[in-house]
Design a protein around this motif. Sequence first.
Motif, PDB file in Angstrom:
ATOM      1  N   ARG A 736       0.833  -1.203   0.000  1.00  0.00           N
ATOM      2  CA  ARG A 736       0.000   0.000   0.000  1.00  0.00           C
ATOM      3  C   ARG A 736       0.872   1.258   0.000  1.00  0.00           C
ATOM      4  NH1 ARG A 736      -2.894  -1.911   5.298  1.00  0.00           N
ATOM      5  NH2 ARG A 736      -3.354  -4.046   4.605  1.00  0.00           N
ATOM      6  N   PRO A 737       0.468   2.295  -0.728  1.00  0.00           N
ATOM      7  CA  PRO A 737       1.220   3.564  -0.687  1.00  0.00           C
ATOM      8  C   PRO A 737       0.971   4.284   0.629  1.00  0.00           C
ATOM      9  CG  PRO A 737      -0.776   3.829  -1.997  1.00  0.00           C
ATOM     10  CD  PRO A 737      -0.710   2.366  -1.624  1.00  0.00           C
ATOM     11  N   ASN A 738       1.877   5.189   1.006  1.00  0.00           N
ATOM     12  CA  ASN A 738       1.583   6.054   2.145  1.00  0.00           C
ATOM     13  C   ASN A 738       0.750   7.238   1.665  1.00  0.00           C
ATOM     14  OD1 ASN A 738       3.408   7.986   1.032  1.00  0.00           O
ATOM     15  ND2 ASN A 738       5.117   6.993   2.095  1.00  0.00           N
ATOM     16  N   MET A 739       0.273   8.061   2.603  1.00  0.00           N
ATOM     17  CA  MET A 739      -0.649   9.131   2.221  1.00  0.00           C
ATOM     18  C   MET A 739       0.033  10.211   1.391  1.00  0.00           C
ATOM     19  SD  MET A 739      -3.635   8.236   2.948  1.00  0.00           S
ATOM     20  CE  MET A 739      -4.279   9.734   2.218  1.00  0.00           C
ATOM     21  N   SER A 740       1.329  10.409   1.587  1.00  0.00           N
ATOM     22  CA  SER A 740       2.045  11.381   0.767  1.00  0.00           C
ATOM     23  C   SER A 740       2.008  10.957  -0.702  1.00  0.00           C
ATOM     24  CB  SER A 740       3.491  11.510   1.249  1.00  0.00           C
ATOM     25  OG  SER A 740       4.221  12.382   0.418  1.00  0.00           O
ATOM     26  N   THR A 741       2.233   9.667  -0.937  1.00  0.00           N
ATOM     27  CA  THR A 741       2.181   9.141  -2.303  1.00  0.00           C
ATOM     28  C   THR A 741       0.763   9.188  -2.846  1.00  0.00           C
ATOM     29  OG1 THR A 741       4.050   7.678  -1.827  1.00  0.00           O
ATOM     30  CG2 THR A 741       2.702   7.135  -3.741  1.00  0.00           C
ATOM     31  N   VAL A 742      -0.220   8.891  -2.000  1.00  0.00           N
ATOM     32  CA  VAL A 742      -1.627   8.931  -2.426  1.00  0.00           C
ATOM     33  C   VAL A 742      -1.997  10.323  -2.904  1.00  0.00           C
ATOM     34  CG1 VAL A 742      -4.003   8.810  -1.596  1.00  0.00           C
ATOM     35  CG2 VAL A 742      -2.393   6.998  -1.019  1.00  0.00           C
ATOM     36  N   VAL A 743      -1.609  11.345  -2.141  1.00  0.00           N
ATOM     37  CA  VAL A 743      -1.920  12.726  -2.536  1.00  0.00           C
ATOM     38  C   VAL A 743      -1.291  13.046  -3.887  1.00  0.00           C
ATOM     39  CG1 VAL A 743      -1.524  15.149  -1.959  1.00  0.00           C
ATOM     40  CG2 VAL A 743      -2.274  13.557  -0.186  1.00  0.00           C
ATOM     41  N   SER A 744      -0.042  12.635  -4.092  1.00  0.00           N
ATOM     42  CA  SER A 744       0.629  12.883  -5.369  1.00  0.00           C
ATOM     43  C   SER A 744      -0.047  12.130  -6.505  1.00  0.00           C
ATOM     44  CB  SER A 744       2.102  12.475  -5.277  1.00  0.00           C
ATOM     45  OG  SER A 744       2.802  13.271  -4.350  1.00  0.00           O
ATOM     46  N   MET A 745      -0.520  10.915  -6.239  1.00  0.00           N
ATOM     47  CA  MET A 745      -1.235  10.154  -7.255  1.00  0.00           C
ATOM     48  C   MET A 745      -2.544  10.832  -7.635  1.00  0.00           C
ATOM     49  SD  MET A 745      -0.793   6.225  -5.895  1.00  0.00           S
ATOM     50  CE  MET A 745       0.711   5.292  -6.151  1.00  0.00           C
ATOM     51  N   LEU A 746      -3.279  11.300  -6.643  1.00  0.00           N
ATOM     52  CA  LEU A 746      -4.569  11.950  -6.916  1.00  0.00           C
ATOM     53  C   LEU A 746      -4.381  13.248  -7.684  1.00  0.00           C
ATOM     54  CD1 LEU A 746      -6.378  11.391  -3.494  1.00  0.00           C
ATOM     55  CD2 LEU A 746      -6.888  10.260  -5.664  1.00  0.00           C
ATOM     56  N   ASN A 747      -3.300  13.959  -7.432  1.00  0.00           N
ATOM     57  CA  ASN A 747      -3.032  15.218  -8.121  1.00  0.00           C
ATOM     58  C   ASN A 747      -2.333  15.014  -9.453  1.00  0.00           C
ATOM     59  OD1 ASN A 747      -4.154  16.803  -6.126  1.00  0.00           O
ATOM     60  ND2 ASN A 747      -2.244  16.998  -5.008  1.00  0.00           N
ATOM     61  N   SER A 748      -2.127  13.740  -9.831  1.00  0.00           N
ATOM     62  CA  SER A 748      -1.458  13.388 -11.086  1.00  0.00           C
ATOM     63  C   SER A 748      -0.005  13.842 -11.116  1.00  0.00           C
ATOM     64  CB  SER A 748      -2.218  13.957 -12.296  1.00  0.00           C
ATOM     65  OG  SER A 748      -3.511  13.406 -12.383  1.00  0.00           O
ATOM     66  N   GLU A 749       0.568  14.138  -9.941  1.00  0.00           N
ATOM     67  CA  GLU A 749       1.999  14.443  -9.890  1.00  0.00           C
ATOM     68  C   GLU A 749       2.804  13.167 -10.129  1.00  0.00           C
ATOM     69  OE1 GLU A 749       2.453  16.222  -6.097  1.00  0.00           O
ATOM     70  OE2 GLU A 749       1.408  18.066  -6.634  1.00  0.00           O
ATOM     71  N   ILE A 750       2.210  12.029  -9.757  1.00  0.00           N
ATOM     72  CA  ILE A 750       2.750  10.722 -10.137  1.00  0.00           C
ATOM     73  C   ILE A 750       1.861  10.201 -11.240  1.00  0.00           C
ATOM     74  CG2 ILE A 750       3.195   8.354  -9.396  1.00  0.00           C
ATOM     75  CD1 ILE A 750       3.745   9.412  -6.611  1.00  0.00           C
ATOM     76  N   ARG A 751       2.375  10.103 -12.450  1.00  0.00           N
ATOM     77  CA  ARG A 751       1.557   9.745 -13.603  1.00  0.00           C
ATOM     78  C   ARG A 751       1.355   8.244 -13.737  1.00  0.00           C
ATOM     79  NH1 ARG A 751      -1.139  14.154 -14.226  1.00  0.00           N
ATOM     80  NH2 ARG A 751       0.057  15.942 -14.953  1.00  0.00           N
ATOM     81  N   ASP A 752       2.465   7.490 -13.704  1.00  0.00           N
ATOM     82  CA  ASP A 752       2.395   6.046 -13.936  1.00  0.00           C
ATOM     83  C   ASP A 752       2.123   5.337 -12.618  1.00  0.00           C
ATOM     84  OD1 ASP A 752       2.946   6.484 -16.574  1.00  0.00           O
ATOM     85  OD2 ASP A 752       5.112   6.203 -16.351  1.00  0.00           O
ATOM     86  N   LEU A 753       0.924   4.798 -12.473  1.00  0.00           N
ATOM     87  CA  LEU A 753       0.556   4.087 -11.253  1.00  0.00           C
ATOM     88  C   LEU A 753       0.848   2.596 -11.412  1.00  0.00           C
ATOM     89  CD1 LEU A 753      -2.883   5.758 -10.419  1.00  0.00           C
ATOM     90  CD2 LEU A 753      -0.576   6.559  -9.918  1.00  0.00           C
TER      91      LEU A 753
END
Length: 794
Positions: A736-753
């Motif tokens: 599972r990702p941590n919440m910092s990573t989750v926020v970046s994923m939701l904001n599309s700052e991390i593109r490739d999931l």
Amino acid sequence: MIPIALLIILLSCFCLDFAVAIDSSITSSQLIRDPDAILSNGSNFKLGFFNPADSPYRYMGIWYDMPSEKAVIWVANRDNPLKDSSGIITISEDGNLVLVNGQKEVLWSSNVSNLVNNSTSAQLLDSGNLVLRDNINRVIVWESFQEPTDSFLPGMHHRIDQRTGKKVQLTSWKSLSDPSTGSFSAGLIHQNIPEIFVWNDSRPYWRSGPWNGQIFIGIPELKSVYLFRHNYTFGFANDWTFFALTAQGILEERFWIKWKDNWEVGFLNLRTECDVYGKCGAFGICNSQEKPICSCLEGFEPKNAEEWNRGNWTSGCIRRSKMQCERRNITGKVGKEDGFLKLNKMKVPDFTEWTSPATEDECRDQCLKNCSCIAYAFDGGIGCMVWRSINLIDIQRLPFEGTDLYIRVANSDVDEKGKKDVFVSPLIKGMFALAICTLFLWRWIAKRKEVIAKLSATNVNTVKLQDLPLFQFEELATATNNFQLSSKLGQGGFEPVYWGNAVKRLSQASGQGLEEFMNEVMVISKLQHRNLVRLLGCCVEGEEKMLIYEYMPNRSLDALLFDPLKKERLDWRKRFNIIEGISRGLLYLHRDSRLRIIHRDLKASNILLDEELNPKISDFGMAKIFGGNQDQADTGRVVGTFGYMSPEYAMEGRFSEKSDVFSFGVLLLEIVSGRKNTSFFEDDLTILGYAWKLWNENKILALVDPFLSESSFQLDMIIRCIHVGLLCVQELVKDRPNMSTVVSMLNSEIRDLPYPKEPAFTERQGAVDSESFKQIQQTYSFNDITFTLTAGRD
């Protein structure tokens, strides 16, 4: 052996489908002949010839080297196409990079002067930039990044030549089949504060709002953008992402989804009618959440009432009453000072001016003293912004974040309810505030001594209440109509909640309630975040122990989300705002607050909604504070709500940040689907099992709430949220990702999931007959009341 004729046929078929990729450099002796192409060194981009859809013409262009449909990011001869396949890209005798046809006519040139013959070469870089180098002086003399067409790539800079005034702009294609110069253009202007504009011919069509050092105020969700003020350069830094200006004037953020082998659209600049420049005319305000979307600012009225009533708002509004400074200039008489109308969460108007005042009070004072100043705003990243003697145009209320805007109005337009924020001298305000504070401080100290003495007598002294306001029982009884059922908002794990502000009254019949009460006071009194419910005070008198929270007029998330009649209020933008707010609240608890806190009971009924449906995490009675180096803890007393609990916590009593991440994933899937995790899904699956089944069958859209059918243009973001939810509910903690990573994923700052692994608890289980729970005594309910599991520890 293969016959020669058959071999020739096979090679011919191969050449029809694929161009030969050669070295990434072009010289006078090494050219590109249609249909050949060159690859950048990292094989990210290709330079060659292409046909747009349904077009007979050939163009020299650059595109991402992907197996899917071509993503063309630059076209050389867009207004001078090749009519056949005779094109050649080479270095000419004067050292320029050129495109010529079969008749040796130059259709396009880099057009650099004063080059030395045989001294240059061209290369396609792995950034997508085509450069022409002077090999003698070892400098780049021309680059495609400075002459873009419709696309803006990572590493590309928007420079404004301060000597010539020439600036880099995007220009749209005419259509999908015609890359010639269209009617829309986009670029950065820097009159005073940088802003991005889209123009339709020469008319403004869309505007980003000013840059405050982190975001453009009109598009706060686009946090991947950055800007360098010192050299008038604009850029962004996400790989496999680019912006394209469409033939319809839409600025799209496109990013590559590796596991789909396809490009997806993220940000769109035109999401509602309010995004069109000047939709409501001068002194009109646009709000996409209201009908009609346009209204006049208070103190103003439609300039053309007949057109306004027909829905044509472009004529705008005019002021009803002259301002005091205007009357003083005409009559010489001194009257009451003008006031300011405060507007929250705004995209500020066009024609912003930056001025020097360093504080908001100084900014306000300067505007009030200058009769030509008709509005001001103050942003921490920009400073003081003012608007002088000009029609305020393109004002928009934003659904999420924005800036407070103050509009100057005549004193006669300041209503009795105090909606206008009238200027009062800071000295007078300070004297008045000091007198009030002195009175309340005297009463507060006396009351606090009395309560702390009572706490000591009842042995409830584990919490420091020095910073927490205290209320009398009589005040709360009056506010809640003596705790009548008509004032009751809901029921928590150990206490009812009443409308007051919001009063949580400890149930005297609960043995555990006292501990949870004191834990909640200790935890929440130390926290301050926009997505956490705010504790206003407490009451401890005799057997009565109560917490007073800020009142949330829209109650809890479950009251809207799972009600077929009320969920229509939750369109996708509101749901995503709720998802993002919860994620940021959790991130604050886990990483950004003074304490590291695990909530342990995150669920829809513990998410409260304010008047604008912004989420606030509540009910910290089960929360656990972690030490600085502590990553997880064990407990013999498992608390939480069935359906939201992670497997390691429910079965082994181990909890960590990832336990809250699991609960968040369940909650996210509920928000997208509009269904409780305890609902009945096909094949006796849980919501996690059902989502996993649909994901593997490529039918994930079947999970989406039918009430979101009008959000089809945002399906990519909805699918991304489901993807993030599945990552959060994976069975193993480490996955599972941590919440910092989750926020970046939701904001599309991390593109490739990453591709998710199978979740825990995919099948429904009985309340007590599950083998996983056979050693655990349970008292629980489904989704709305907290329960406790008591298990023996080895």
